[in-house]
Design a protein around this motif. Structure first.
Motif, PDB file in Angstrom:
ATOM      1  N   ILE A  31       7.487   3.091  -2.506  1.00 12.07           N
ATOM      2  CA  ILE A  31       7.354   1.920  -1.629  1.00 12.07           C
ATOM      3  C   ILE A  31       7.264   0.626  -2.441  1.00 12.07           C
ATOM      4  CG2 ILE A  31       6.252   3.248   0.211  1.00 12.07           C
ATOM      5  CD1 ILE A  31       3.563   2.035  -0.628  1.00 12.07           C
ATOM      6  N   GLY A  32       7.488   0.710  -3.741  1.00 16.14           N
ATOM      7  CA  GLY A  32       7.477  -0.487  -4.586  1.00 16.14           C
ATOM      8  C   GLY A  32       6.106  -1.124  -4.654  1.00 16.14           C
ATOM      9  N   ASN A  33       6.059  -2.437  -4.411  1.00  8.86           N
ATOM     10  CA  ASN A  33       4.785  -3.164  -4.457  1.00  8.86           C
ATOM     11  C   ASN A  33       4.173  -3.356  -3.084  1.00  8.86           C
ATOM     12  OD1 ASN A  33       4.877  -3.544  -7.300  1.00  8.86           O
ATOM     13  ND2 ASN A  33       6.348  -5.227  -7.019  1.00  8.86           N
ATOM     14  N   ASN A  34       4.736  -2.695  -2.067  1.00  4.27           N
ATOM     15  CA  ASN A  34       4.190  -2.814  -0.721  1.00  4.27           C
ATOM     16  C   ASN A  34       2.802  -2.203  -0.646  1.00  4.27           C
ATOM     17  OD1 ASN A  34       6.577  -4.010   0.116  1.00  4.27           O
ATOM     18  ND2 ASN A  34       7.485  -2.058   0.770  1.00  4.27           N
ATOM     19  N   MET A  35       2.090  -2.559   0.419  1.00  3.39           N
ATOM     20  CA  MET A  35       0.735  -2.057   0.617  1.00  3.39           C
ATOM     21  C   MET A  35       0.683  -1.182   1.856  1.00  3.39           C
ATOM     22  SD  MET A  35      -1.245  -5.561  -0.387  1.00  3.39           S
ATOM     23  CE  MET A  35       0.145  -6.561   0.144  1.00  3.39           C
TER      24      MET A  35
END
Length: 573
Positions: A31-35
């Protein structure tokens, strides 16, 4: 309805307690840098980690370090593994294949296991090998490389239970032949018996996690006991000196010498015998596939991997030393003069009286049965996790968790059905042996691609987990990759060459494994690349925050409803 309104409505029933990002738990994520928004008021580090990796917590975490080790040790199945792979060790290089050859091969396998353990700590998911490959690959190639690793590992898993079930059935029929001179086992007897064995194993593998953990804990203790009893009887109760007028044990020269039963040079025959240790030790990856069901997974999983590989290696070496120092007639075992088709049973028959031979063979049969359903457990988790990302046809069915058992029951039975199709190879003669060598070569390739990426392209990108090798990481990785590169072609070698290499003696790994991989890669290039781009999250859209603006909306929604929000696993805000 806006995301803010939706959050307020949901928050009235399920207060948001945490906002987690991959950086909070120090992982590289799909999800990469997503939260991720968590609505679990008691979120654990394990759940936070799996959420940050992009997945829901779908299993109960009822495996501990010991029960995870128990499953993997059962999959390792030392006694039945050694019994069923003597053909690839002693029948290639003689006693050298089970003494110093095994020891050298074990060193290479341990480096592979240590490097895998390090990666499992960084990516504690049930699809960790292929997930790690995608996260460590160059973006342009992550889909293709993870696809290849996923399918290679799946070939290992789906052939595991059928091959062990076949060995179990073969040993049962060998005992029947030994006790009934008028009986010669037809192939269809072996097929039906193997089918019955694997059917019962599939039922056990469909059980709830808690039951599986208990069963495997008991079976691990039983495995240890049977190994110890067999070891003592082989050494102390053999008839070498009493009935055969031989010394109690073979000389060192005899026990450690090469007897080349191949058409290749001695050195190559020893390398070919490594297939036995590679296949015997291949179960150490099972903890990786159980990571989502294990508590404290980032340390328990790698510890279980290393414990399985090291314990299995040491005990397996000691057990095979006992064989090397007591075997009476090496040629008779290799050529199987009794026509049993089982070198281990032939070895016991020339060393022990009939009651002891039957007893020790029965122990190998029981542990083979345990090993078969343990293999099914690991295989079902692999099919489930890869299907969750759409890697397989009909993935939506295999990625379902049974609401009653909380285990991937559909995946268990899909693998069982495929296994029955693979077992039809036995009607083609020794082609059935290819499912053993597929397990060796497929596991090595899938185990090592993430390690190769870690020490090359992702050298500076890799984020080690709490369990890591530190300054020895590169040393272990380089040795593991070099060992695998050496062994990949060797695992395809036939025992004989030239005119001696007839179809019934051919090493069919070349066809069974490489043709299967060719089909899988061809499918990806023709069609699957359109629908598969690597691991994908199964979190709901409302559980993902993709921008700073959305993060502020979430915080405002939570605060306005009178609740608190935490960032990661830290303090409330």
């Amino acid at each position: 309805m806006s995301k803010e309104s939706s959050l307020k409505q949901e928050d009235s029933m399920h207060p948001i307690t945490s906002i987690i990002s991959p950086s909070d738990v120090n992982v590289i994520s799909s999800i990469g840098n997503n939260m991720v928004i968590s609505r679990n008021p008691n979120i654990s580090k394990d759940e936070a980690t799996i959420n940050a990796l992009g997945y829901k917590q779908e299993f109960k975490r009822e495996f501990s370090f010991f029960t995870t080790f128990s499953v993997s040790f059962s999959v390792l199945g030392l006694l039945p593994s050694i019994a069923s792979t003597l053909f690839y060790s002693i029948c290639y290089a003689g006693n050298a294949g089970i003494t110093w050859g095994y020891l050298v091969g074990m060193i290479g396998v341990m480096c592979v296991a240590l490097s895998m353990a390090e990666i499992s700590s960084a990516f504690p998911t049930s699809g960790g090998l292929y997930y790690a490959t995608a996260m460590l690959s160059p973006p342009k190639y992550k889909a293709l490389l993870s696809w290849c690793v996923g399918w290679s590992n799946y070939f290992v898993q789906v052939t595991g239970a059928p091959s062990v079930g076949y060995s179990c059935a073969s040993m049962i029929l060998a005992l029947k032949q030994m006790t009934d001179d008028s009986y010669t086992a037809p192939t269809w007897h072996c097929y039906l018996l193997t089918t019955a064995i694997t059917f019962v194993c599939a039922i056990i593998a469909s059980s709830p996690t808690k039951w599986i953990a208990w069963i495997n804990s008991c079976s691990t203790i039983m495995n240890m006991m049977f190994l110890f009893i067999s070891f003592i009887i082989i050494l102390a109760a053999n008839k070498r000196s009493s009935d055969l007028d031989l010394s109690k044990f073979n000389s060192n020269d005899s026990a450690w010498s090469i007897t080349n039963y191949t058409d290749w040079p001695d050195g190559v025959s020893v390398l070919m015998s490594f297939m036995a240790v590679i296949w015997t030790m291949s179960g150490y990856d099972s903890p990786f596939h159980l990571a989502e069901e294990c508590s404290n997974a980032q340390t328990a999983t790698p510890n279980a991997i290393v414990m399985t590989a090291s314990t299995g290696g040491i005990i397996g070496f000691a057990f095979q030393l006992a064989i090397a120092y007591t075997i009476v007639d090496l040629d008779a075992v290799v050529n199987d003069d009794l026509g049993l088709g089982q070198p281990y049973v032939a070895f016991l028959d020339q060393l022990l009286d009939r009651p002891k031979t039957l007893a020790l063979s029965a122990m190998a049969i029981v542990t083979a049965f345990v090993m078969a359903f343990s293999c099914m457990i690991a295989a079902s988790r692999v099919l489930f996790s890869y299907s969750r990302d759409g890697c397989f046809p009909l993935s939506k069915y295999w990625s379902k968790v049974n609401p009653i058992t909380k285990t991937p029951v559909n995946a268990v039975w899909a693998n069982w059905f495929i296994g029955q199709l693979l077992l039809t190879l036995m009607f083609g003669g020794v082609a059935i042996d290819a499912i053993f060598s597929v397990g060796a070569i497929g596991s090595f390739i899938s185990f090592t691609v993430p390690t190769l990426l870690r020490i090359t392209y992702a050298r500076d990108k890799f984020i080690p987990g709490p369990w890591n090798l530190g300054k020895f990481s590169d040393v272990s990785g380089i040795f593991a990759v070099a060992f695998v590169f050496l062994m990949i072609p060797i695992l395809n070698f036939p025992q004989y060459r030239g005119a001696d290499n007839t179809p019934d003696l051919m090493n069919w790994t070349v066809l069974v494994y490489w043709a299967s991989m060719f089909i899988a890669i061809g499918w990806f290039l023709i069609y699957a690349h359109k629908i598969y781009s690597g691991p994908k999250t199964n979190l709901d859209d409302d559980d993902l925050i993709t921008s700073g603006e959305e993060k502020m909306q979430v915080i405002e929604a939570v605060v306005s409803s009178g609740h608190s929000v935490r960032f990661g696993l830290g303090e409330k805000a």
